[in-house]
Design an enzyme around this catalytic site. Structure first.
Site, PDB file in Angstrom:
ATOM      1  N   LYS A   1     -28.860  13.858 -27.819  1.00  0.00           N
ATOM      2  CA  LYS A   1     -27.795  14.718 -27.554  1.00  0.00           C
ATOM      3  C   LYS A   1     -26.592  13.960 -27.146  1.00  0.00           C
ATOM      4  O   LYS A   1     -26.583  12.811 -26.350  1.00  0.00           O
ATOM      5  CB  LYS A   1     -27.999  15.811 -26.488  1.00  0.00           C
ATOM      6  CG  LYS A   1     -28.641  15.137 -25.219  1.00  0.00           C
ATOM      7  CD  LYS A   1     -28.764  16.155 -24.016  1.00  0.00           C
ATOM      8  CE  LYS A   1     -29.295  15.607 -22.739  1.00  0.00           C
ATOM      9  NZ  LYS A   1     -29.332  16.504 -21.615  1.00  0.00           N
TER      10      LYS A   1
ATOM     11  N   ASP B   1     -24.120  29.550 -26.461  1.00  0.00           N
ATOM     12  CA  ASP B   1     -25.051  28.709 -27.252  1.00  0.00           C
ATOM     13  C   ASP B   1     -24.832  29.138 -28.761  1.00  0.00           C
ATOM     14  O   ASP B   1     -24.607  30.075 -29.134  1.00  0.00           O
ATOM     15  CB  ASP B   1     -26.570  29.208 -26.735  1.00  0.00           C
ATOM     16  CG  ASP B   1     -27.549  28.292 -26.989  1.00  0.00           C
ATOM     17  OD1 ASP B   1     -27.198  27.347 -27.490  1.00  0.00           O
ATOM     18  OD2 ASP B   1     -28.793  28.425 -27.020  1.00  0.00           O
TER      19      ASP B   1
ATOM     20  N   GLN C   1     -25.590  31.147 -21.624  1.00  0.00           N
ATOM     21  CA  GLN C   1     -25.157  29.944 -22.128  1.00  0.00           C
ATOM     22  C   GLN C   1     -24.041  30.377 -23.265  1.00  0.00           C
ATOM     23  O   GLN C   1     -24.440  31.434 -24.098  1.00  0.00           O
ATOM     24  CB  GLN C   1     -26.344  29.124 -22.739  1.00  0.00           C
ATOM     25  CG  GLN C   1     -27.147  28.547 -21.917  1.00  0.00           C
ATOM     26  CD  GLN C   1     -28.131  28.002 -22.404  1.00  0.00           C
ATOM     27  OE1 GLN C   1     -28.996  28.348 -23.292  1.00  0.00           O
ATOM     28  NE2 GLN C   1     -28.327  26.497 -22.176  1.00  0.00           N
TER      29      GLN C   1
ATOM     30  N   ARG D   1     -34.726  30.282 -16.245  1.00  0.00           N
ATOM     31  CA  ARG D   1     -35.462  29.065 -16.144  1.00  0.00           C
ATOM     32  C   ARG D   1     -36.042  29.010 -14.899  1.00  0.00           C
ATOM     33  O   ARG D   1     -35.294  29.420 -13.916  1.00  0.00           O
ATOM     34  CB  ARG D   1     -34.478  27.894 -16.467  1.00  0.00           C
ATOM     35  CG  ARG D   1     -34.260  27.741 -17.831  1.00  0.00           C
ATOM     36  CD  ARG D   1     -33.474  26.539 -18.155  1.00  0.00           C
ATOM     37  NE  ARG D   1     -32.749  26.779 -19.742  1.00  0.00           N
ATOM     38  CZ  ARG D   1     -32.225  25.666 -20.088  1.00  0.00           C
ATOM     39  NH1 ARG D   1     -31.680  24.789 -19.657  1.00  0.00           N
ATOM     40  NH2 ARG D   1     -31.638  26.075 -21.551  1.00  0.00           N
TER      41      ARG D   1
ATOM     42  N   HIS E   1     -26.387  27.605 -32.641  1.00  0.00           N
ATOM     43  CA  HIS E   1     -27.176  26.715 -33.455  1.00  0.00           C
ATOM     44  C   HIS E   1     -26.769  26.737 -35.134  1.00  0.00           C
ATOM     45  O   HIS E   1     -26.384  27.686 -35.524  1.00  0.00           O
ATOM     46  CB  HIS E   1     -28.741  27.334 -33.559  1.00  0.00           C
ATOM     47  CG  HIS E   1     -29.450  27.200 -32.193  1.00  0.00           C
ATOM     48  ND1 HIS E   1     -29.162  28.106 -31.272  1.00  0.00           N
ATOM     49  CD2 HIS E   1     -29.981  26.253 -31.537  1.00  0.00           C
ATOM     50  CE1 HIS E   1     -29.670  27.917 -30.161  1.00  0.00           C
ATOM     51  NE2 HIS E   1     -30.193  26.621 -30.150  1.00  0.00           N
TER      52      HIS E   1
ATOM     53  N   CYS F   1     -32.773  29.436 -29.125  1.00  0.00           N
ATOM     54  CA  CYS F   1     -32.873  29.188 -30.572  1.00  0.00           C
ATOM     55  C   CYS F   1     -33.852  29.884 -31.214  1.00  0.00           C
ATOM     56  O   CYS F   1     -33.718  30.194 -32.324  1.00  0.00           O
ATOM     57  CB  CYS F   1     -33.434  27.690 -30.646  1.00  0.00           C
ATOM     58  SG  CYS F   1     -34.182  26.858 -29.138  1.00  0.00           S
TER      59      CYS F   1
ATOM     60  N   HIS G   1     -27.951  21.961 -32.011  1.00  0.00           N
ATOM     61  CA  HIS G   1     -27.746  23.017 -30.730  1.00  0.00           C
ATOM     62  C   HIS G   1     -26.650  22.681 -29.860  1.00  0.00           C
ATOM     63  O   HIS G   1     -26.363  21.499 -29.773  1.00  0.00           O
ATOM     64  CB  HIS G   1     -28.948  22.830 -29.522  1.00  0.00           C
ATOM     65  CG  HIS G   1     -30.178  22.819 -30.363  1.00  0.00           C
ATOM     66  ND1 HIS G   1     -31.143  23.916 -29.811  1.00  0.00           N
ATOM     67  CD2 HIS G   1     -31.140  22.169 -30.891  1.00  0.00           C
ATOM     68  CE1 HIS G   1     -32.554  23.620 -30.330  1.00  0.00           C
ATOM     69  NE2 HIS G   1     -32.413  22.354 -31.107  1.00  0.00           N
TER      70      HIS G   1
END
Length: 639
Positions: A467, A386, A384, A366, A388, A337, A513
């Site tokens: 979420k 991913d 990911q 991670r 935003h 992000c 997200h």
RNA sequence: GCCGAUGUAGCUCAGCCGGUAGAGCAACUGAUUCGUAAUCAGUAGGUCAGCGGUUCAAAUCCGCUCAUCGGCUCCA
């Protein structure tokens, strides 16, 4: 004696004496059927067959063939296991032992550990208990009495369970079979003799009440079925699942490796695995561009101060890796992000610019605990899909719905069904209550507008917002979390993001997200197991393999090879000096969708003879162009 | 991170009560030139996860570490 009216499943009614048991009420009516019933449902509530019925009720039998009936059977087996364990091992305390989706477990406190040999002993003792055919007898006591009873037996976990019951509970039930007594809500099968097929599977550690601060107990897992045949087919299914294990297929199909020399949770993708991954990633880029996303890329490490600003340093530090460059502390990104926030901030934004959708195939690191690592499914470095989305509050609903549609489309493309969960505010989260409520409502509303059914997962949200999780179901019915949509008011606030509204004033955008496939690695793992390595043509890293019958066809084989490559067909050559049957066997085991046999006949006519992986059908000889058309047709709509 | 189990050739596994390693498949070489799921023969391949201890002697017994597997907690 008072009379009561009993309503049967077919809608007919009968008059009975109050206090007759379910069995007595139904015995004349149902005859032999009652012998195979495990329990009953009285006014919708599951009860023992021996339960007296005191008022006007609707009554029906519950059989092992139903999910609930099987659950009753398994729960009863767990009691028998607990009895067997206490018979054999001294000083074992019982805790809880429910039935679960595929069987049952029982958690014990015991100073020693149970070994696989112990399981055999326990099973043997269980069989004795089964053949003794002890009835399950329900007892009711006041909670005080029950607490004293278990206190006296030294069953401290049971005492704790009783003490923690809600205040309005005055009585509890206990069940006995033989000389074993357990606190239990029931219902249970009539007697232990009803059990025919069960097996203890494995021993594992489990925290008391699922809390890692509590003592670790020993859990024994087992399963049970109505018949030996069903048990056997369950065990066969487990074997099948093992054969589909993506770690095994990853090696057999030469997709990737996990190497001790590299480190745990770190994946090396081999050529075929990388190709599979590239196909998925190309698909993603195309689908995102179609939906108005902008593709972006951020750096792998960002200064620690930025992670402090975002709240990750405070809330996510244990999972992050840090490094130092020129005396400056950096955090290796666990999420994507931050860069996206800075892209937004690089200009003054107008309300007309929104929504902005930044998409990144973002690789994150991670620090996952060692015990959770699992092949591709749980790694320490993963990528990911991913994005935003920064939008005005009034756009939130449309955006969330569009994402949910995107997920639905993607799941269809890859052949998965899925379930939806909404997770609410956890402990230790950031942001105001008002924002959390707003965000949670927005998610809920969007799901309802899309007519999606969902479950609620209290307190399971991310630290910055609630979420929606999408759990996809694979070919064996296993569930995997992949897609998620998270609503976030906190990060725009922390980064002081703004746009100029129609009123000329600054306003705060809202951020979503979201991931569609989740982590590419995990998704690949799920795909591998879902398809058992036999990917559909559009996903197969190797779509076709050219097999020569003898060395003399190699020149024609080479020609076919370059024609296919040119046409964009992913192709391999098997020109080895082996018999055709050998090459076919190998191609089949490598799960190549089409094998192209090239012998003298094909050389002469300038054709190929495709053999289909699925079904082993020989399609007969056809021109190279016709074959290319076959492959293209299979990929139509995907690529 | 926690509980338990496991770690022998590329893979699957054998190796008893301690006496310095074995099979099948794969690989490689040669022969064979073969039409829809395994051609034959030969060769090579191991610091028995790592480190330490016990012992005349350790793959084997003990300890520690690492990794993996099954769970728990956590999670994309």
């Amino acid at each position: 004696m008072e009379k009561i009216t009993i309503t049967l499943p077919d809608g007919s009614t009968e008059v009975h004496q109050a206090g007759e048991s379910v069995r007595e009420i139904l015995s004349s009516r149902c005859g032999d059927a009652i012998a195979s019933a495990v329990a009953a449902r009285v006014n919708g509530q599951m009860v023992d067959l021996s339960r007296p019925v005191l008022e006007d009720s609707s009554v029906e039998l519950v059989y092992i063939s139903s999910t609930e009936g099987l659950g009753v059977l398994r729960h009863s087996i767990s009691h028998i296991m607990a009895q067997a364990v206490q018979d054999i091992f001294k000083g074992v305390k019982v805790t809880i032992g429910p039935s679960i989706e595929e069987g049952f477990y029982y958690d014990f406190e015991y100073a020693n550990t149970f070994t696989p040999e112990d399981l055999e002993k326990i099973e043997a003792r269980m069989r004795e208990i089964v053949s003794a055919d002890h009835p399950f007898v329900r007892l009711e006591m006041s909670r005080k009495e029950a607490a004293a009873f278990f206190e006296k037996k030294g069953e401290s976990y049971k005492v704790e369970l009783i003490n923690d019951l809600p205040d309005d509970v005055t009585d509890v039930s206990l069940y006995t079979q033989g000389d074993f007594v357990d606190l239990c809500r029931g219902p249970h099968i009539p007697s232990t003799g009803m059990i025919t097929a069960f097996k203890l599977l494995n021993v594992a550690g489990a925290y008391w009440r699922g809390n890692e601060k509590n003592r670790m107990l020993q859990r024994i897992y087992g399963t049970g079925f109505a018949t030996q045949e069903e048990l056997a087919s369950y065990l066969t299914l487990m074997e099948e699942a093992k054969k589909r294990d993506h770690r095994r297929l990853g090696r057999e199909l030469d997709l990737f490796q996990l190497n001790d020399e590299v480190g745990p949770g770190l994946i090396i993708f081999h050529p075929k695995g990388t190709l599979l991954r590239t196909i998925i990633e190309d698909w993603e880029r195309k689908e995102h561009l179609k939906r108005g996303y902008d593709i972006v890329m951020g750096p792998q490490i960002l200064k620690v101060d930025l992670w402090k600003k975002s709240g990750h340093f405070e809330h996510y530090r244990e999972n992050m890796y840090f490094t130092e460059v020129d005396d400056q502390a950096y955090g290796i990104k666990p999420m994507n992000c931050l860069s996206h926030m800075l892209i937004y901030k690089s200009k003054i934004r107008s309300y007309r610019d929104l929504p902005l959708r930044y998409f990144e195939l973002g690789t994150v690191h991670r620090h996952e605990k060692t015990g959770v690592l699992h092949g591709l499914m749980r790694a320490r470095q993963f990528t990911q899909d991913d994005a935003h989305i920064l939008c005005r509050p009034d756009q939130l609903n449309t955006e969330i719905r569009a994402i949910a549609d995107f997920v639905d489309y993607a799941m269809g493309v890859f052949g998965f069904s899925y379930e939806v969960e909404l997770s609410t505010r956890p402990n230790g989260s950031i942001g105001s209550d008002a924002d959390w409520d707003l965000a949670t409502e927005a998610l809920k509303l969007a799901l309802e507008d899309n007519a999606m059914t969902y479950d609620i997962n209290e307190g399971d949200g991310a630290f910055y917002g609630p979420k929606i999780d999408f759990k996809l179901k694979d070919a064996l019915g296993r569930k995997w979390q992949c897609a998620t949509i998270q609503c976030d008011f906190a990060l725009p606030e922390r980064f002081d993001l703004s746009y100029i509204g129609a009123d000329g004033e600054k306003h705060r955008p809202v951020m979503l997200h979201r991931v569609i496939l989740g982590a590419i690695e995990r998704f690949m793992g799920v795909l591998i197991e879902h398809y058992a390595g036999a990917f559909p043509v559009w996903l197969s890293p190797v779509q076709t393999s050219i097999l020569t019958v003898t060395d003399s066809q190699i020149p024609h084989g080479e020609k076919v090879y370059s024609r296919l490559l040119e046409a964009g067909v992913r192709c391999e050559r098997d020109f080895r000096n082996e018999k055709l049957g050998y090459k076919i066997r190998e191609g089949q085991m490598q799960k190549v969708p089409y094998m192209l046999v090239v012998g003298d006949r094909e050389v002469e006519s300038g054709t190929v003879s495709p053999r289909e992986r699925d079904g082993g059908k020989n399609l007969g000889s056809m021109s190279i162009d016709d074959f290319i058309a076959v492959v293209r047709e299979k990929c139509d709509g995907f690529e």
